[in-house]
Design a protein around this motif. Structure first.
Motif, PDB file in Angstrom:
ATOM      1  N   ILE A  13      55.490 -36.608   8.447  1.00 46.57           N
ATOM      2  CA  ILE A  13      55.619 -37.167   7.098  1.00 46.57           C
ATOM      3  C   ILE A  13      55.890 -36.033   6.117  1.00 46.57           C
ATOM      4  O   ILE A  13      55.095 -35.100   5.998  1.00 46.57           O
ATOM      5  CB  ILE A  13      54.347 -37.928   6.693  1.00 46.57           C
TER       6      ILE A  13
ATOM      7  N   GLY B  47      53.268 -41.800   1.121  1.00 48.22           N
ATOM      8  CA  GLY B  47      53.148 -41.059   2.377  1.00 48.22           C
ATOM      9  C   GLY B  47      51.781 -41.192   3.005  1.00 48.22           C
ATOM     10  O   GLY B  47      51.651 -41.294   4.237  1.00 48.22           O
TER      11      GLY B  47
ATOM     12  N   HIS C  89      58.861 -39.117   2.060  1.00 52.57           N
ATOM     13  CA  HIS C  89      58.169 -39.813   0.966  1.00 52.57           C
ATOM     14  C   HIS C  89      57.897 -38.834  -0.169  1.00 52.57           C
ATOM     15  O   HIS C  89      56.755 -38.613  -0.574  1.00 52.57           O
ATOM     16  CB  HIS C  89      56.879 -40.455   1.483  1.00 52.57           C
TER      17      HIS C  89
END
Length: 533
Positions: free
Chosen positions: A148, A155, A204
């Protein structure tokens, strides 16, 4: 007069009603954002502007918005708002970062499943009457490594879902603390390590100069063969040409793309590729999310326009509705302290130190700093406020330092402002009593207790008999009425100061008379905006 808000994009009618219920006049013109010239023509009438993504808040529009105080974006991204231009004009820019967080996170997780099991292509094949069971051999996500990039609001939700799916989750985020990573159950890693270890990579993060093109050919070269990439954040984070080349070569096994470099994306080379799942910026497109962000932006803008509460602002410290009443007197105090130093300092300011002692150290000091800076530079820049002041100070190369400490004196809490120029250092301290009014408690290291008035006279002199009589006589002979008179000195025969609170501005000709007296070192006429205290 009630504040007036323009809603220039499609927004929930419930959100529009929130404005009306709070006593705000609102014009709901959902197609106006597409008409740049008409919007430019009418924007000067409004205190607030509520938008989605269609309205482009450009510098030209901001310059025409002479009354505008706040822009509210129903959603996370504020790419369509010129934030630096808004900040320079003192306009608060708000977004709604939490209203669609779950929806966007769920879309990213759906992309992971779609890529792992080739669901879109298998669906199309089956609907076409084919039975290509062997063609669509998928992979399990259990046990795979999910990388991520950006572990903030969205996130972190993706991270918890990944952990729940028994994936090993690693995350890169410069602002992710060790304790937060442990709480989420993720491993905090550097970006290079994420690239080399992840089976799935999902983005993200906002689009900034640092994150633009964060995934390019060089980054892809470091990744595992067969990696799958998901972008439900912002177009421009991934170099599309580099991704296309990697998809064609097989280095990247698949990509789930919800956002594109150019939108609306009516043509893109990614379209039609079998190993690409493409959606038209649907990350926040659920009924719940659309309603939530609309309601949130209406509530946030209303709270600011009515109560002065600031939440989810991009360019201004947040002030909650609960803390606003307690903070308001100290915001005024900080502004007055800055205004005092700004009016008596003629040399260019190089450094500013703001000390928060006792109870003030527990307050929203970012807001207090912004207020102090606004007061400090207002004598030179009249149209500055708490939003634009930090920008202007930074542009002028002024260094700002903050110091907090426990209670150290007789006051429950106070603020001390120290300013350094090339030739001297000036300081002033103040506090608020139970009446909420700001008071000066120390100037140049000299203790005193002086009420702040709209019109004041400040003098410095050597401590000697006759100063009170001199100032009183000069004022009396020229019809200047003194409301309050405060004196202070550092020691007998040392440095002394006087602060006179006056009923009207001190006349220029009388000021020259005071300055010409041999006992007076300096005299400054001061003005403070204390109307709202």
């Amino acid at each position: 007069m009630a504040p007036r808000v323009l809603v220039s994009d499609k927004l929930s009618t419930t959100a529009v009603q929130i404005f009306r219920d709070r006593g705000i006049e609102v014009d709901y013109l959902p197609d106006l954002g597409k008409d740049k010239e008409k919007l430019l023509e009418v924007i000067g009438q409004y205190d607030g502007l509520a938008i989605r993504s269609a309205t482009k808040v450009t510098e030209k529009l901001i310059n025409a918005a002479t009354k505008l105080k706040v822009v509210g974006r129903a959603g996370i991204g504020v790419d369509n708002v010129d934030i630096p231009a808004a900040s320079r004009k003192g306009i608060i820019v708000m977004n709604t970062p939490f209203g669609n967080s779950i929806t966007t996170a769920e879309h990213a997780v759906a992309m992971i499943f779609a890529l792992a099991r080739q669901i879109p292509e298998a669906n199309a094949s089956t609907h076409a009457g084919k039975w290509e069971k062997n063609r669509f051999m998928g992979i399990e996500i259990t046990g795979k490594t999910l990388g991520i990039i950006g572990c903030g609001n969205i996130g972190s939700i993706v991270a918890t879902r990944g952990v729940g799916l028994k994936m090993h989750v690693i995350a890169f985020d410069p602002f992710l603390s060790d304790s937060r990573a442990e709480e989420l159950g993720v491993e905090k890693v550097e970006l290079d390590e994420l690239f080399t270890r992840a089976d799935f990579i999902t983005l993200h993060t906002p689009l900034t100069d640092k994150t633009r093109n964060i995934i390019d050919a060089t980054a892809i070269a470091r990744m595992k063969p067969g990696v799958r990439i998901i972008n439900c954040a912002r177009g421009g984070l991934v170099v599309e040409a580099d991704l296309i080349a990697a998809l064609k070569s097989g280095k990247v096994a698949g990509a789930g793309i919800d956002v594109f470099e150019v939108e609306p994306a009516e043509y893109n080379e990614l379209f039609g590729m079998e190993n690409v799942v493409a959606t038209p910026h649907l990350g926040a497109s659920t009924t719940e999310a659309q309603e939530n962000v609309a309601l949130h932006v209406a509530e946030q803008m209303s709270d600011y326009l009515i109560k002065g509460a600031v939440s989810n602002a991009i360019n201004m410290p947040s002030i909650t509705a609960e803390e606003a009443p307690r903070l308001k007197p100290f915001v005024k105090l900080a502004e007055v302290l800055g205004a005092f130093v700004g009016q008596v300092t003629e040399d260019p300011i190089k450094e500013v130190e703001i000390l928060f002692d006792g109870s003030t150290a527990t307050m929203n000091t970012r807001a207090l700093i912004s207020a102090a800076l606004a007061g400090l530079i207002r004598p030179q820049v009249s149209d500055v406020n708490m939003v634009s002041a930090p920008i202007m100070v930074k542009e002028r190369g002024i260094i700002v330092a903050e110091v907090k400490r426990d209670k150290s004196g007789v006051f429950d809490g106070y603020i001390k402002l120290t300013v350094k120029t090339e030739h001297r250092t000036r300081s002033i301290a103040g506090t608020c009593f139970s009446d909420g009014k700001p008071r000066f408690i120390q100037i140049k290291g000299i203790n005193l207790d002086a009420e702040v008035g709209q019109h004041m006279l400040y003098t410095t002199n050597a401590d000697a008999p006759g100063i009170i009589g001199l100032l009183g006589t000069v004022c009396g002979e020229n019809g200047v009425n003194i409301a309050n008179f405060q004196l202070g000195r550092n020691r007998p025969g040392g440095d002394a100061i006087a602060l006179l609170y006056l009923d009207a501005p001190f006349p220029e000709k009388v000021l020259e008379q005071v300055r010409s007296h041999k006992s007076i070192d300096s005299a400054k006429r001061l003005h403070f905006d204390v109307g709202s205290v």
